[in-house]
Design a protein around this motif. Structure first.
Motif, PDB file in Angstrom:
ATOM      1  N   SER A  23       0.931  -1.283  -0.029  1.00  0.00           N
ATOM      2  CA  SER A  23      -0.007   0.130  -0.060  1.00  0.00           C
ATOM      3  C   SER A  23       0.868   1.128  -0.008  1.00  0.00           C
ATOM      4  CB  SER A  23      -0.887   0.042   1.318  1.00  0.00           C
ATOM      5  OG  SER A  23      -1.814  -1.042   1.000  1.00  0.00           O
ATOM      6  N   PHE A  24       1.956   1.245   0.757  1.00  0.00           N
ATOM      7  CA  PHE A  24       2.838   2.453   0.834  1.00  0.00           C
ATOM      8  C   PHE A  24       3.480   2.478  -0.494  1.00  0.00           C
ATOM      9  CE2 PHE A  24       6.987   4.105   1.621  1.00  0.00           C
ATOM     10  CZ  PHE A  24       7.030   5.167   2.040  1.00  0.00           C
ATOM     11  N   TRP A  25       3.982   1.622  -0.970  1.00  0.00           N
ATOM     12  CA  TRP A  25       4.660   1.485  -2.325  1.00  0.00           C
ATOM     13  C   TRP A  25       3.705   2.063  -3.441  1.00  0.00           C
ATOM     14  CZ3 TRP A  25       3.330  -1.551  -6.711  1.00  0.00           C
ATOM     15  CH2 TRP A  25       4.388  -1.310  -7.739  1.00  0.00           C
ATOM     16  N   ALA A  26       2.626   1.586  -3.473  1.00  0.00           N
ATOM     17  CA  ALA A  26       1.351   1.894  -4.361  1.00  0.00           C
ATOM     18  C   ALA A  26       1.174   3.436  -4.145  1.00  0.00           C
ATOM     19  CB  ALA A  26       0.311   1.146  -4.229  1.00  0.00           C
ATOM     20  N   GLN A  27       1.183   3.927  -3.180  1.00  0.00           N
ATOM     21  CA  GLN A  27       0.781   5.468  -2.964  1.00  0.00           C
ATOM     22  C   GLN A  27       1.963   6.327  -3.345  1.00  0.00           C
ATOM     23  OE1 GLN A  27      -1.962   6.901  -2.013  1.00  0.00           O
ATOM     24  NE2 GLN A  27      -3.341   5.023  -1.774  1.00  0.00           N
ATOM     25  N   THR A  28       3.024   5.692  -3.046  1.00  0.00           N
ATOM     26  CA  THR A  28       4.372   6.626  -3.632  1.00  0.00           C
ATOM     27  C   THR A  28       4.465   6.601  -4.812  1.00  0.00           C
ATOM     28  OG1 THR A  28       5.475   5.909  -1.348  1.00  0.00           O
ATOM     29  CG2 THR A  28       6.817   6.734  -3.427  1.00  0.00           C
ATOM     30  N   LYS A  29       3.984   5.333  -5.594  1.00  0.00           N
ATOM     31  CA  LYS A  29       3.983   5.370  -7.096  1.00  0.00           C
ATOM     32  C   LYS A  29       3.150   6.189  -7.769  1.00  0.00           C
ATOM     33  CE  LYS A  29       3.679   1.778 -10.560  1.00  0.00           C
ATOM     34  NZ  LYS A  29       5.132   1.822 -11.164  1.00  0.00           N
ATOM     35  N   VAL A  30       1.985   6.235  -7.248  1.00  0.00           N
ATOM     36  CA  VAL A  30       0.860   6.989  -7.988  1.00  0.00           C
ATOM     37  C   VAL A  30       1.320   8.609  -7.598  1.00  0.00           C
ATOM     38  CG1 VAL A  30      -0.514   7.037  -5.891  1.00  0.00           C
ATOM     39  CG2 VAL A  30      -1.623   7.256  -8.338  1.00  0.00           C
ATOM     40  N   SER A  31       1.741   8.651  -6.456  1.00  0.00           N
ATOM     41  CA  SER A  31       2.025  10.337  -6.106  1.00  0.00           C
ATOM     42  C   SER A  31       3.317  10.791  -7.311  1.00  0.00           C
ATOM     43  CB  SER A  31       2.668  10.366  -4.864  1.00  0.00           C
ATOM     44  OG  SER A  31       1.244  10.349  -4.138  1.00  0.00           O
ATOM     45  N   SER A  32       4.070   9.885  -7.329  1.00  0.00           N
ATOM     46  CA  SER A  32       5.465   9.960  -8.190  1.00  0.00           C
ATOM     47  C   SER A  32       4.986  10.109  -9.825  1.00  0.00           C
ATOM     48  CB  SER A  32       6.377   8.888  -8.187  1.00  0.00           C
ATOM     49  OG  SER A  32       7.515   9.183  -8.986  1.00  0.00           O
ATOM     50  N   ALA A  33       4.222   9.444 -10.206  1.00  0.00           N
ATOM     51  CA  ALA A  33       3.545   9.512 -11.620  1.00  0.00           C
ATOM     52  C   ALA A  33       2.868  10.624 -11.909  1.00  0.00           C
ATOM     53  CB  ALA A  33       2.878   8.079 -12.070  1.00  0.00           C
ATOM     54  N   TYR A  34       1.861  10.819 -11.058  1.00  0.00           N
ATOM     55  CA  TYR A  34       0.882  12.098 -10.995  1.00  0.00           C
ATOM     56  C   TYR A  34       1.613  13.241 -11.063  1.00  0.00           C
ATOM     57  CZ  TYR A  34      -2.686  15.524 -10.433  1.00  0.00           C
ATOM     58  OH  TYR A  34      -3.581  16.518 -10.621  1.00  0.00           O
ATOM     59  N   ASP A  35       2.837  13.488 -10.014  1.00  0.00           N
ATOM     60  CA  ASP A  35       3.629  14.687 -10.019  1.00  0.00           C
ATOM     61  C   ASP A  35       4.353  14.924 -11.074  1.00  0.00           C
ATOM     62  OD1 ASP A  35       2.444  15.216  -7.522  1.00  0.00           O
ATOM     63  OD2 ASP A  35       4.149  14.431  -6.430  1.00  0.00           O
ATOM     64  N   LYS A  36       4.635  13.858 -11.740  1.00  0.00           N
ATOM     65  CA  LYS A  36       5.732  13.944 -12.996  1.00  0.00           C
ATOM     66  C   LYS A  36       4.888  14.433 -14.093  1.00  0.00           C
ATOM     67  CE  LYS A  36       8.609  11.430 -16.069  1.00  0.00           C
ATOM     68  NZ  LYS A  36       9.298   9.848 -16.401  1.00  0.00           N
ATOM     69  N   TYR A  37       3.758  13.640 -14.493  1.00  0.00           N
ATOM     70  CA  TYR A  37       3.053  13.970 -15.584  1.00  0.00           C
ATOM     71  C   TYR A  37       2.118  15.042 -15.664  1.00  0.00           C
ATOM     72  CZ  TYR A  37       5.264   9.700 -17.705  1.00  0.00           C
ATOM     73  OH  TYR A  37       6.320   9.049 -18.148  1.00  0.00           O
ATOM     74  N   SER A  38       1.923  15.536 -14.361  1.00  0.00           N
ATOM     75  CA  SER A  38       0.890  16.933 -14.086  1.00  0.00           C
ATOM     76  C   SER A  38       1.656  17.966 -14.636  1.00  0.00           C
ATOM     77  CB  SER A  38       0.366  16.769 -12.774  1.00  0.00           C
ATOM     78  OG  SER A  38       1.471  16.989 -12.055  1.00  0.00           O
ATOM     79  N   ARG A  39       3.196  17.688 -14.770  1.00  0.00           N
ATOM     80  CA  ARG A  39       3.790  19.109 -15.223  1.00  0.00           C
ATOM     81  C   ARG A  39       4.216  18.890 -16.864  1.00  0.00           C
ATOM     82  NH1 ARG A  39       6.762  17.510 -10.355  1.00  0.00           N
ATOM     83  NH2 ARG A  39       8.225  16.587 -11.375  1.00  0.00           N
ATOM     84  N   VAL A  40       3.812  17.968 -17.668  1.00  0.00           N
ATOM     85  CA  VAL A  40       4.012  17.750 -18.894  1.00  0.00           C
ATOM     86  C   VAL A  40       2.724  18.116 -19.616  1.00  0.00           C
ATOM     87  CG1 VAL A  40       4.817  16.344 -20.642  1.00  0.00           C
ATOM     88  CG2 VAL A  40       5.787  15.923 -18.148  1.00  0.00           C
ATOM     89  N   ARG A  41       2.927  19.162 -20.418  1.00  0.00           N
ATOM     90  CA  ARG A  41       1.642  19.614 -21.268  1.00  0.00           C
ATOM     91  C   ARG A  41       1.488  18.654 -22.408  1.00  0.00           C
ATOM     92  NH1 ARG A  41      -0.946  24.427 -21.194  1.00  0.00           N
ATOM     93  NH2 ARG A  41      -0.926  24.427 -23.503  1.00  0.00           N
ATOM     94  N   THR A  42       0.299  18.449 -22.926  1.00  0.00           N
ATOM     95  CA  THR A  42      -0.006  17.705 -23.782  1.00  0.00           C
ATOM     96  C   THR A  42       0.382  18.644 -25.535  1.00  0.00           C
ATOM     97  OG1 THR A  42      -2.221  18.158 -24.191  1.00  0.00           O
ATOM     98  CG2 THR A  42      -1.596  16.270 -22.922  1.00  0.00           C
ATOM     99  N   MET A  43       0.401  17.926 -26.498  1.00  0.00           N
ATOM    100  CA  MET A  43       0.644  18.768 -27.763  1.00  0.00           C
ATOM    101  C   MET A  43      -0.629  19.226 -28.138  1.00  0.00           C
ATOM    102  SD  MET A  43       3.186  15.844 -29.839  1.00  0.00           S
ATOM    103  CE  MET A  43       3.019  16.867 -31.640  1.00  0.00           C
ATOM    104  N   ASN A  44      -1.597  18.677 -27.991  1.00  0.00           N
ATOM    105  CA  ASN A  44      -2.946  19.307 -28.392  1.00  0.00           C
ATOM    106  C   ASN A  44      -3.335  20.618 -27.461  1.00  0.00           C
ATOM    107  OD1 ASN A  44      -3.545  17.957 -30.804  1.00  0.00           O
ATOM    108  ND2 ASN A  44      -4.204  16.091 -29.737  1.00  0.00           N
ATOM    109  N   GLY A  45      -3.059  20.124 -26.276  1.00  0.00           N
ATOM    110  CA  GLY A  45      -3.337  21.429 -25.377  1.00  0.00           C
ATOM    111  C   GLY A  45      -4.876  21.415 -24.757  1.00  0.00           C
ATOM    112  N   TYR A  46      -5.448  20.095 -24.793  1.00  0.00           N
ATOM    113  CA  TYR A  46      -6.872  20.106 -24.477  1.00  0.00           C
ATOM    114  C   TYR A  46      -6.724  19.973 -22.923  1.00  0.00           C
ATOM    115  CZ  TYR A  46      -8.169  18.615 -29.446  1.00  0.00           C
ATOM    116  OH  TYR A  46      -8.379  18.989 -30.635  1.00  0.00           O
ATOM    117  N   THR A  47      -8.021  20.513 -22.410  1.00  0.00           N
ATOM    118  CA  THR A  47      -8.061  20.594 -20.840  1.00  0.00           C
ATOM    119  C   THR A  47      -8.857  19.191 -20.629  1.00  0.00           C
ATOM    120  OG1 THR A  47     -10.234  21.298 -20.795  1.00  0.00           O
ATOM    121  CG2 THR A  47      -8.151  22.893 -20.561  1.00  0.00           C
ATOM    122  N   GLY A  48      -8.859  18.881 -19.361  1.00  0.00           N
ATOM    123  CA  GLY A  48      -9.313  17.428 -18.994  1.00  0.00           C
ATOM    124  C   GLY A  48     -10.757  17.738 -19.211  1.00  0.00           C
ATOM    125  N   GLU A  49     -11.316  18.523 -19.061  1.00  0.00           N
ATOM    126  CA  GLU A  49     -12.971  18.722 -19.208  1.00  0.00           C
ATOM    127  C   GLU A  49     -13.133  18.834 -20.762  1.00  0.00           C
ATOM    128  OE1 GLU A  49     -16.512  20.532 -20.572  1.00  0.00           O
ATOM    129  OE2 GLU A  49     -14.312  21.290 -20.987  1.00  0.00           O
TER     130      GLU A  49
END
Length: 231
Positions: A23-49
């Motif tokens: 559980s600890f490893w999974a939480q660390t993994k999801v936080s790491s992946a989210y933090d990394k890719y929440s800083r990378v903009r997409t080429m199309n620039g569409y919002t999540g909405e």
């Protein structure tokens, strides 16, 4: 030495250790992946909405509204009210993480539309599980204290419903992620490495469900062990 354990340490807690570590490893993994890719903009620039709206419309789900829920990673599809709710960072975000999460939640809406079996079953048992998750422990502990075995066994049976819910959640989540990644790729919303980045975010999130399932199974094993120890 035997008398030491009941007062200072319950050895059945050891059953939970592997699940706690995962559980600890999974939480660390999801936080790491989210933090990394929440800083990378997409080429199309569409919002999540925008991404969610496009996919919903493509699926003929024009009537499902998209709302903002003020909770980090609180994104979810509400099957009861048929509403898609996205956290602020996903709703307005133009990142790979936002795209992956938004598409994943739409995957649940599509599952609902198609009456996807595991989702329908999970939704049907949710009211029972919501109650049993609380009362299972109350009955189990009361049964131990009062030495009433039927209460102990009934508590175990109720908690088994929680385990079943967690088990059926796994195919629901994995299927939603697979749908999301396929749509993001074929619809050309994301390109190449962007799809791989979204896959890493969703895979990490899926591991939290695997960890939760392992924890539920471990808890059930512990309850059974405790009931037998007190025979």
């Amino acid at each position: 030495m035997h008398g030491f354990f009941p007062y200072y340490f319950d050895p059945t807690y050891l059953i939970l250790v592997p699940a706690l570590i995962i559980s600890f490893w999974a939480q660390t993994k999801v936080s790491s992946a989210y933090d990394k890719y929440s800083r990378v903009r997409t080429m199309n620039g569409y919002t999540g909405e925008q991404i969610a709206r496009m996919i919903l419309n493509d699926a003929g789900l024009y009537d499902i509204p998209i709302e903002v829920v003020n909770s980090r990673l609180g994104d979810h599809y509400d099957p009861k009210n048929r509403v898609l709710r996205l956290s602020p960072d996903v709703y307005s975000g133009t990142t790979i993480a936002a795209a992956g999460i938004a598409a994943h939640e739409v995957g649940h809406a599509i599952q609902h539309k198609e009456s996807y079996g595991p989702l329908a079953f999970r939704n049907s048992i949710y009211p029972v599980v919501n109650i049993s998750s609380t009362f299972s422990w109350v009955l189990f502990i009361a049964g131990l204290i009062l030495a009433i075995k039927p209460l102990v066994y009934f508590g175990i049976i109720l908690f088994s419903a929680v385990v079943l819910f967690q088990l059926v959640t796994l195919p629901v989540e994995f299927n939603a992620s697979n749908r999301a990644l396929k749509i993001l790729n074929t619809r050309r919303i994301l390109y190449g490495d962007e799809v791989k980045g979204a896959e890493k975010v969703l895979d990490a999130a899926a591991m939290t469900y695997v960890a939760a399932t392992l924890m539920a199974v471990s808890q059930l094993i512990r309850l059974i062990a405790l009931s037998r120890r007190n025979d």
